[in-house]
Design an enzyme around this catalytic site. Structure first.
Site, short mmCIF file in Angstrom:
data_model
loop_
_atom_site.label_atom_id
_atom_site.label_comp_id
_atom_site.label_asym_id
_atom_site.label_seq_id
_atom_site.Cartn_x
_atom_site.Cartn_y
_atom_site.Cartn_z
N SER A 42 63.85 8.26 44.01
CA SER A 42 65.26 8.67 44.03
C SER A 42 66.24 7.52 43.80
CB SER A 42 65.59 9.37 45.35
OG SER A 42 65.06 10.68 45.36
N SER A 79 70.04 12.44 49.12
CA SER A 79 69.06 12.42 48.03
C SER A 79 68.69 13.84 47.58
CB SER A 79 67.80 11.64 48.44
OG SER A 79 67.18 11.05 47.33
N LYS A 112 68.72 8.09 41.06
CA LYS A 112 70.03 8.73 41.23
C LYS A 112 71.18 7.73 41.14
CE LYS A 112 68.29 12.61 44.03
NZ LYS A 112 66.92 12.28 44.39
#
Length: 279
Positions: free
Chosen positions: A66, A119, A69
């Site tokens: 993640s 997340s 992101k």
């Protein structure tokens, strides 16, 4: 007066020697901690200058999980409008690990905040679909931006970091992307937020309370962000930033032993980096 001056000089020399000795001991302790980092790959970088203060397999290809992101957030800030309404598709709502359902609608600023703080994979997918038209097109935008930043050993195929053989990066590239993001005021504000209630456009009156997954915001003095990551393939990942004495460092840990080790090792790396800067 002459003898007093000599005594003062002697005392100042002793203080200076003691200070240097303490600094060397601290530096040695930090170096020992850094040398014991168990993560597959790691790096510590000065956010302003790009100087690398520590690295371990910094160019080894890893799953970024993640931390992906960070790039989705950068593009949301640079390519979108904060008040743009994002409506969640069936596809985005069905992505693993999301609080979103089909038809939910949020401002881009709010869904981006939710994506980064907890997340939320569905939020990342919804942002990509809205700004790119589809996932593949938005991934192309991500890869173009990565090359612009200098993250030349990175390739994205999705916007949330779910495992894929063609979705990879390195600790060095993640640090570069993080450093770029931290130069954007909105990015810095998002990743430094500890808690926030997100208000939805639809369903009307619906809210969700977000607590940042980055534990270092509470446990590491001076922590300013940035983004955690975890999948069974990537293991524990984090890109962490902190300031001390007017300097900001970024530490990246990839494929650590477990969920908690990523935090402790990122803290050790930041300590080591600040010791190097003082030395």
């Amino acid at each position: 007066m002459f003898i007093g001056t000599i005594r003062t000089i002697g005392r100042n020399i002793r203080v200076s020697i003691l200070t240097c000795m303490l600094l060397l001991v601290w530096t040695a302790a930090c170096l020992a901690a850094a040398s014991e980092i168990t993560a597959d790959a790691a790096i510590v970088m000065d956010e302003q200058t790009g100087q690398v203060l520590y690295e371990k397999n910094a160019d080894k290809r890893e799953y970024p999980a993640s931390m992906t992101k960070m790039m989705t957030c950068i593009l949301a800030i640079e390519k979108g409008s904060p008040d743009q309404i994002i409506t969640v598709s069936d596809h985005a709502a069905n992505v693993e690990c999301t609080r979103l359902y089909p038809g939910y609608a949020l401002r881009l600023a709010d869904i981006t905040q939710q994506m980064m703080m907890i997340s939320d994979n569905g939020a990342a997918t919804a942002i990509g679909e809205a700004l790119g038209g589809d996932e593949a097109s938005f991934a192309d935008m991500m890869n173009a931006k990565a090359k612009e930043i200098g993250a030349v050993n990175t390739h994205f195929v999705n916007m949330n970091g779910m495992p894929d053989p063609d979705h990879y990066s390195t600790a060095r590239d993640m640090a570069k992307i993080a450093a770029y993001g931290m130069k954007l005021d909105k990015f810095r504000q998002i990743v430094g937020t500890k808690e926030k209630r997100i208000y939805y456009i639809a369903p009307q009156g619906h809210t969700t309370y977000c607590v940042n997954t980055n534990e270092l915001l509470d446990t590491y003095p001076g922590c300013t962000g940035i983004k955690t990551g975890w999948t069974s393939a990537a293991r524990g990942c984090i890109s962490a930033a902190a300031t001390r004495d007017g300097r900001e460092l970024i530490a990246v840990v990839m494929h650590s032993d477990d969920d908690e080790t990523r935090f402790s090792e990122a803290a050790e790396l930041l300590d080591y980096g600040f010791a190097q800067e003082q030395k």
